[in-house]
Design an enzyme around this catalytic site. Structure first.
Site, PDB file in Angstrom:
ATOM      1  N   ASP A  29     -24.616  49.123  19.511  1.00 38.82           N
ATOM      2  CA  ASP A  29     -24.563  49.941  18.304  1.00 38.82           C
ATOM      3  C   ASP A  29     -23.157  50.155  17.760  1.00 38.82           C
ATOM      4  O   ASP A  29     -22.997  50.636  16.639  1.00 38.82           O
ATOM      5  CB  ASP A  29     -25.266  51.279  18.509  1.00 38.82           C
ATOM      6  CG  ASP A  29     -24.824  52.022  19.760  1.00 38.82           C
ATOM      7  OD1 ASP A  29     -23.965  51.506  20.479  1.00 38.82           O
ATOM      8  OD2 ASP A  29     -25.366  53.107  20.018  1.00 38.82           O
ATOM      9  N   GLU A  52     -23.434  40.529  28.924  1.00 34.88           N
ATOM     10  CA  GLU A  52     -22.044  40.355  28.494  1.00 34.88           C
ATOM     11  C   GLU A  52     -21.224  39.500  29.459  1.00 34.88           C
ATOM     12  O   GLU A  52     -20.310  38.783  29.028  1.00 34.88           O
ATOM     13  CB  GLU A  52     -21.382  41.716  28.311  1.00 34.88           C
ATOM     14  CG  GLU A  52     -21.939  42.539  27.163  1.00 34.88           C
ATOM     15  CD  GLU A  52     -23.143  43.400  27.553  1.00 34.88           C
ATOM     16  OE1 GLU A  52     -23.603  44.196  26.711  1.00 34.88           O
ATOM     17  OE2 GLU A  52     -23.619  43.276  28.713  1.00 34.88           O
ATOM     18  N   HIS A 116     -22.501  58.528  23.586  1.00 32.95           N
ATOM     19  CA  HIS A 116     -23.065  57.719  24.672  1.00 32.95           C
ATOM     20  C   HIS A 116     -22.146  56.534  25.001  1.00 32.95           C
ATOM     21  O   HIS A 116     -21.419  56.043  24.152  1.00 32.95           O
ATOM     22  CB  HIS A 116     -24.462  57.222  24.311  1.00 32.95           C
ATOM     23  CG  HIS A 116     -24.531  56.428  23.050  1.00 32.95           C
ATOM     24  ND1 HIS A 116     -24.540  56.998  21.801  1.00 32.95           N
ATOM     25  CD2 HIS A 116     -24.571  55.090  22.840  1.00 32.95           C
ATOM     26  CE1 HIS A 116     -24.594  56.064  20.879  1.00 32.95           C
ATOM     27  NE2 HIS A 116     -24.612  54.885  21.474  1.00 32.95           N
ATOM     28  N   HIS A 117     -22.196  56.103  26.235  1.00 32.63           N
ATOM     29  CA  HIS A 117     -21.328  55.091  26.840  1.00 32.63           C
ATOM     30  C   HIS A 117     -19.967  55.664  27.232  1.00 32.63           C
ATOM     31  O   HIS A 117     -19.099  54.903  27.683  1.00 32.63           O
ATOM     32  CB  HIS A 117     -21.093  53.867  25.941  1.00 32.63           C
ATOM     33  CG  HIS A 117     -22.327  53.176  25.456  1.00 32.63           C
ATOM     34  ND1 HIS A 117     -23.516  53.203  26.136  1.00 32.63           N
ATOM     35  CD2 HIS A 117     -22.539  52.421  24.336  1.00 32.63           C
ATOM     36  CE1 HIS A 117     -24.419  52.506  25.457  1.00 32.63           C
ATOM     37  NE2 HIS A 117     -23.855  52.024  24.360  1.00 32.63           N
ATOM     38  N   GLY A 414     -13.191  31.459  41.356  1.00 31.08           N
ATOM     39  CA  GLY A 414     -14.337  31.235  42.223  1.00 31.08           C
ATOM     40  C   GLY A 414     -15.425  32.279  42.165  1.00 31.08           C
ATOM     41  O   GLY A 414     -15.957  32.685  43.205  1.00 31.08           O
ATOM     42  N   ASP A 446     -28.320  26.733  44.582  1.00 29.24           N
ATOM     43  CA  ASP A 446     -29.363  27.712  44.288  1.00 29.24           C
ATOM     44  C   ASP A 446     -28.836  29.143  44.345  1.00 29.24           C
ATOM     45  O   ASP A 446     -29.239  29.993  43.543  1.00 29.24           O
ATOM     46  CB  ASP A 446     -30.555  27.540  45.231  1.00 29.24           C
ATOM     47  CG  ASP A 446     -30.182  27.504  46.711  1.00 29.24           C
ATOM     48  OD1 ASP A 446     -28.982  27.590  47.039  1.00 29.24           O
ATOM     49  OD2 ASP A 446     -31.099  27.373  47.542  1.00 29.24           O
ATOM     50  N   ASN A 473     -30.667  24.492  48.846  1.00 28.08           N
ATOM     51  CA  ASN A 473     -30.403  24.440  50.288  1.00 28.08           C
ATOM     52  C   ASN A 473     -30.549  25.815  50.932  1.00 28.08           C
ATOM     53  O   ASN A 473     -29.884  26.151  51.907  1.00 28.08           O
ATOM     54  CB  ASN A 473     -29.021  23.834  50.582  1.00 28.08           C
ATOM     55  CG  ASN A 473     -27.902  24.532  49.828  1.00 28.08           C
ATOM     56  OD1 ASN A 473     -28.095  25.576  49.220  1.00 28.08           O
ATOM     57  ND2 ASN A 473     -26.717  23.949  49.883  1.00 28.08           N
ATOM     58  N   GLY A 475     -29.879  28.995  50.197  1.00 23.82           N
ATOM     59  CA  GLY A 475     -28.917  30.081  50.320  1.00 23.82           C
ATOM     60  C   GLY A 475     -27.480  29.684  50.098  1.00 23.82           C
ATOM     61  O   GLY A 475     -27.174  28.632  49.535  1.00 23.82           O
ATOM     62  N   GLU A 479     -20.879  30.008  52.269  1.00 22.20           N
ATOM     63  CA  GLU A 479     -20.649  31.253  53.007  1.00 22.20           C
ATOM     64  C   GLU A 479     -21.095  31.110  54.460  1.00 22.20           C
ATOM     65  O   GLU A 479     -20.447  31.628  55.378  1.00 22.20           O
ATOM     66  CB  GLU A 479     -21.401  32.408  52.340  1.00 22.20           C
ATOM     67  CG  GLU A 479     -21.130  32.567  50.855  1.00 22.20           C
ATOM     68  CD  GLU A 479     -19.742  33.100  50.558  1.00 22.20           C
ATOM     69  OE1 GLU A 479     -18.910  33.166  51.473  1.00 22.20           O
ATOM     70  OE2 GLU A 479     -19.487  33.439  49.390  1.00 22.20           O
TER      71      GLU A 479
END
Length: 595
Positions: A29, A52, A116-117, A414, A446, A473, A475, A479
């Site tokens: 708005d 965003e 607001h915000h 990254g 994925d 794969n 997951g 990591e």
């Protein structure tokens, strides 16, 4: 055009004048009314995003391909903060982005109204502006209509000159106030202010070092592209006719099919022969250097400062002596012009040994050792290739691209999920430049896809047609390799990707979704005419083992030391080349403490 125009229209006209044809963003708005002015600018288009953050990623992707800033718009507070991670990535990797923020009206700000915000009982409406100060090059904090046009022009120029994100903060009421339309007839000056004497000294020093060398080598890095010097870098290596290589982030800037190209030099995480070829050089020239861990083989790249020339964005350093007040693009152009028509050196093209055969060669299922050579054959000259942080980047950086291929990935910052939303912007930019003569190819995992999967819907709505490969794969494999191979925090929500295209009303979902679990499956998919010249967005799901990775990823982790090697072996990760591909049994990144 009338004698005066609203400031909101002036902003969009100026943005369009510097080569931006698409605005990304999310309505709110406090920006709705000046969004209307976008549609008054001939040739300027609007593409709305699902959130965003994705708009920031899309603008980043657009900028990398088109060479001008990507532009997006958000609303006060909730919108601009949602985008801030994308802005941080653009700042980290020096990508040109213009973030236009629709702020509350000046009266609301002056009275500290609890609109607001906002935050608190006496809110400071500029608190969000302050939150982004360390993540941007500059900002136009518009408040007075008399000075606003000059501020808009100034900050757009800084976006080009410094190559990074800038903000335009536009209070909603100010956007409707009128400015002199004739201001638009004077283009924004986008040329750097060149100190000719400083540039001449730097060029002379570089040329003198090159003439004294017997076996120089050039490395092309990411900031060459960010500062618009790709053509000059290509001309330089062509004129010098010496061995050259790239970093991960500089891959694709120069022609990888040229006989003098070594490929990617990533320190000890390099293909056979590259390290020895680099170390045999008596002078190394680094163009646009960005030595992050993920862009230097975990800091394993060998740089001897006394035989190195750095050509940075605003400075040249020749064997430790600095020459300041230069600009990368014009300096490289001047250097090329100063070189003789006959190359200074007569160096034979490098002959690199072949990659060892992987020990999983006979597997029937899709493996990383098999996949990436197939992708190399699949790519076509002129393709735009987007890789996601993780397994995709390490695989893509191990293959040779055809000529005029553009490659982009958020390798330094990254932020997973970047690549899918960035592909939206990249594909739109590619179409604006080249139409349907080339393709945009995204390869993502994925886990990363899940973060920004909704932008697939935006792509379908926009009618664009990238080719999207998803590595399923199960997951976060990268990591798992770092820590917690079997822990639940590295699992993701299973997804039936065959439902994705119908979910977003794809015009031909049955013919545009492809599934591959075996090598035979994927060979058929890659040979499909639908992928060679796509009529609609194509989605390819490739099922792979969660402990299988490109050898370069295993090598970069194994470089950390013996304890990491033992962890990878204990948890069952695939070591297809032996010793994780580290040559001569080397591996010694213990100097960097990772835990």
């Amino acid at each position: 055009m009338p004698e005066t125009i609203p400031l909101g229209r002036y902003v969009w006209e100026r943005i369009h004048q510097v080569g931006i044809d698409t605005i990304f963003g999310v309505p709110g708005d406090f920006n709705l009314q000046f969004l209307d002015y976008i549609f008054e600018v001939e040739g300027l288009k609007w593409v709305g995003n699902q959130n965003e953050l994705n708009a920031a990623y899309a603008a980043d992707g657009y900028a990398r391909i088109k060479g001008v800033p990507g532009a997006f718009v958000t609303t006060h507070g909730v919108g601009e903060l949602s985008a801030i991670n994308g802005i941080a990535g653009s700042m980290s990797e020096r990508v040109k982005v213009i973030h236009v923020v629709g702020q509350t009206t000046r009266a609301m700000q002056e009275k500290h109204m609890m609109i607001h915000h906002s935050i608190g009982h006496v809110p400071d409406h500029q608190v969000y502006n302050n939150a982004s100060r360390g993540l941007r090059i500059d900002a136009a904090e518009l408040w007075d209509v008399k000075t606003a046009p000059a501020e808009v022009d100034r900050v757009i120029r800084e976006c080009f000159m410094q190559s990074g994100p800038v903000y335009i903060f536009l209070p909603l009421d100010l956007s409707a106030e009128h400015v002199d339309a004739s201001l638009l007839s004077t283009p924004i000056d986008l040329s750097p202010k060149i100190d000719e004497a400083a540039q001449e000294k730097a060029v002379s020093a570089i040329k003198e070092a090159l003439e004294a060398a017997k076996n120089p080598c050039v490395l092309i890095d990411a900031l060459v592209q960010r500062f618009g010097a790709g053509e000059e870098a290509r001309e330089l290596v062509k004129s010098l006719k010496v061995p050259y290589c790239s970093s991960n982030m500089g891959k694709g800037i120069a022609d990888e099919t040229d006989e003098m190209c070594l490929g990617v030099y990533n320190g000890e995480i390099s293909a056979p022969g590259v390290v020895s070829a680099w170390e045999a050089s008596d002078l190394t020239v680094l163009l646009g250097y960005l030595p992050a861990d993920t862009n230097s083989g975990g800091f394993s790249r060998s740089i001897d400062q006394q035989k190195t020339i750095y050509v940075n964005q605003f400075e040249v350093v020749v064997k430790g002596t600095s020459y300041g007040n230069t600009h990368l693009k014009p300096l490289l152009a001047a250097l090329v012009k100063s070189l003789p028509s006959t190359p200074l050196h007569n160096i034979s093209p490098p002959r690199l040994p072949a990659q060892p055969q992987p020990n999983d060669l006979d597997a029937k299922h899709v493996t990383h050792s098999w996949l990436w050579p197939q992708i190399e054959k699949f790519l076509q000259p002129g393709d735009v290739v987007i890789g996601e942080t993780g397994t995709s980047v390490f695989g893509l950086c191990d293959i040779k691209f055809p000529e005029k291929t553009q490659f982009h990935a958020q390798i330094y910052y990254g932020s997973i999920g970047y690549a899918t939303a960035a592909t939206l912007g990249a594909e739109i930019a590619r179409r604006e430049l080249f139409g349907d003569s080339t393709r945009t190819v995204l390869i993502t995992g994925d886990g990363s896809m899940a973060l920004t999967i909704q932008e697939i819907g935006t792509m379908i709505k926009a009618g664009i047609k990238p080719v999207i490969f998803i590595i399923n794969n199960a997951g976060y494999t990268i990591e798992r390799m770092i820590w917690g191979a079997r822990e639940k925090y590295n699992d993701i929500v299973p997804t039936r990707y065959s439902h994705l295209l119908p979910l977003f009303f794809h015009p031909s979902p049955e013919k545009s979704f492809h599934y591959a679990k075996t090598k035979d499956d994927l060979e058929k998919v890659l040979a499909s005419p639908a992928l060679k010249s796509p009529e609609h967005l194509q989605l390819i799901e490739m099922v792979m083992d969660k402990c299988d990775t490109p050898w370069k990823l295993g090598a970069q982790l194994a470089w950390r030391g013996e304890s990491t090697k033992q962890y990878l072996k204990r948890e069952g990760f695939v070591d297809v080349l032996g010793n994780w591909g580290l040559q001569d049994g080397r591996g010694g990144g213990e100097a960097v403490k990772w835990a």
